[in-house]
Design an enzyme around this catalytic site. Structure first.
Site, PDB file in Angstrom:
ATOM      1  CE  LYS A  88      17.995  34.673   6.189  1.00  0.00           C
ATOM      2  NZ  LYS A  88      18.832  33.551   6.120  1.00  0.00           N
ATOM      3  CB  SER A 163      18.672  32.292   2.463  1.00  0.00           C
ATOM      4  OG  SER A 163      18.934  32.154   3.696  1.00  0.00           O
ATOM      5  CB  SER A 187      21.744  30.834   4.432  1.00  0.00           C
ATOM      6  OG  SER A 187      21.137  30.030   3.324  1.00  0.00           O
TER       7      SER A 187
END
Length: 482
Positions: A88, A163, A187
């Site tokens: 990420k 996210s 997320s």
């Protein structure tokens, strides 16, 4: 053997050790898949902010040589040696950009590796790509002016969630073997459910973060994979006390052991079941998929006990936004600086959180947290784990901002975060939560359930999650390159 692009990490490692597969072969297959399937930033899957193919190929060749030496010497190898991991973007790599989708951060370069990156690389994992997020990871859709729209491989009109949307999309599309994620209100678990993958929110501090925001007790970094075993493997590599994060705790590198017969291991386990946590309207297809999981668990010998939670939608929203108003929104405002060109969803989030902070100060946010934690503990008093849906809806539109809220099963909610049953377990953030698939909706998008454990009881959620995985049929992974 499964197609290399969707080969699980545990099987790949076994093949590496047996010299039946080379890390170079696996990486090359993933790179070829990315080049064919990722597409452009507006209409494609668009899961990555950048790729690191040259560096990754060099590391894969070194891993290949290491396996040859280990086989000759009959020596053990590092736990992730040669496994490609998509990171990420918020998980910094020293010398690489760390922008978090914010115009104010354009061109910013990280000075240090994030602790989870440090541990993955030390364990032999190969970071071959970095995945997209919404701005400052503050939304459950994944799009930004900086990186474009990330779409769900199962249905390109839908979001993979957020996210950690790029992570979920990359796993489902066969463009990585493992992925890193983070979770402050769902997320990790939201995109896991929407992409048919597995995501783990560990108890707060079990997986180290990067100060200063690692001090936020709602947050946590974690693993995503296509299987429970893969997710457990990456969690074990990430976990444990780290000197940079004084909130981190526990031993490092301890394997999470799964039962040999995950279905048989369900016998007698007491599972509390709530279809809506008392606070969330849930779409019928999600209800049906969750009920199917419950029926399968009961048939396998688990004892499923209905539990009632007194939570209300207003209570959940007030509690989490009181917290965000004291910590996350001020942090976002500081990071944005003088730049006012934030995504509409980010502007809405900051405005809502600011209003909440005017209503409830920090001490009162503690009171609100404590009330939800106490009510959850009471509801779980007679069970080993709690089971509930992950998302209340079957999909969110990929490029929407949801500024007018959302309609769910005939109910209008002012904030689209009501579409996810995840944030209560960031309030109760010492509880481990594993998100696993529960089925597929008629729009082609997967559905999922959460397995919630008592504080710090990681073993129970992986035991039940592995059982659910063994019981629920899986559809073939999406083919985007036909």
């Amino acid at each position: 053997m499964t197609e290399l692009t969707h080969l699980d990490a545990v099987t790949a490692l076994r093949a590496f050790r047996g010299l039946e597969l080379s890390p170079v072969e696996l990486l090359d297959a993933l790179i070829a898949r990315i080049e064919r399937a990722n597409g452009d930033r507006q209409t494609g899957v668009n899961a990555f902010t950048e790729t690191l193919f040259d560096e990754a190929r060099a590391e894969a060749k070194l891993a290949e040589s290491a396996y040859l030496r280990a086989a000759r010497a009959q020596e053990p190898t590092a736990p992730l040696l040669g496994i490609p991991v998509a990171a990420k973007e918020r998980h910094s790599l020293a010398g690489r950009r760390i922008e978090q989708g914010l115009a104010a951060h354009a061109g910013r370069v990280a000075e240090v590796d994030h602790p989870v990156i440090e541990r993955i690389q030390r364990a032999g994992g190969i970071v071959h790509a970095r995945t997209t997020t919404p701005e400052f990871s503050c939304a459950t859709v994944t799009h930004s002016a900086m990186w474009g729209v990330t779409r769900n491989p199962w249905n390109l009109d839908a979001t993979p969630g957020g996210s950690s949307g790029g992570a979920g999309a990359a796993l489902a599309a066969g463009m990585t073997t493992l992925a890193t994620a983070s979770d402050i209100a769902g997320s990790t678990r939201v995109p896991a459910a929407f992409t048919g993958t597995v995501g783990y929110k560990a108890p707060y501090g079990r997986i180290p973060g990067l100060p200063p925001l690692s001090a936020d007790w709602y947050r946590g970094d974690g693993p995503m994979g296509r299987t429970v075993a893969d997710t457990a493997l990456l969690a074990s590599v990430m976990s444990g006390r780290h000197p940079v994060d004084h909130t981190s705790w526990g031993p490092e590198g301890v394997p999470i052991v799964l039962p040999e017969d995950p279905v048989d291991a369900l016998r007698g386990i007491r599972i509390g079941f709530s279809p809506d946590l008392g606070a969330f309207p849930v779409e019928p297809e999600v209800e049906a998929a969750t009920a199917d999981v419950v029926a399968r668990l009961e048939k396998a010998g688990a004892v499923v006990v209905p539990v009632d939670l007194p939570w209300t939608g207003e209570q959940v929203v007030r509690t989490i936004f009181a917290h965000f108003g004291q910590i996350l929104a001020p942090a976002m405002t500081r990071e944005a600086g003088a730049v006012t060109e934030l995504a509409p969803y980010a502007q809405r989030f900051i405005a809502d959180a600011r209003r909440a902070a005017e209503r409830d100060d920090l001490v009162n946010s503690f009171v609100l947290d404590a009330a939800m934690q106490r009510e959850l503990a009471a509801a779980m008093a007679g069970v080993d784990v709690l089971l509930c849906p992950t998302n209340a809806v079957t999909a969110l539109t990929a490029d929407d901002n949801y500024l007018d809220g959302i309609d769910i099963a005939g109910h209008h909610r002012e904030h689209y975060w009501a579409a996810h049953l995840t944030s209560p377990f960031n309030v109760a953030n010492r509880c481990p939560v594993l998100a696993v698939p529960s089925g597929t909706a008629s729009n082609g998008v997967p559905t999922g359930v959460q397995v919630v454990g008592h504080p710090f009881d990681e073993g129970a959620v992986f035991r039940v999650g592995a059982g659910i995985e063994a019981l629920v049929p899986r559809k073939p992974w999406p083919d985007l390159v036909g």
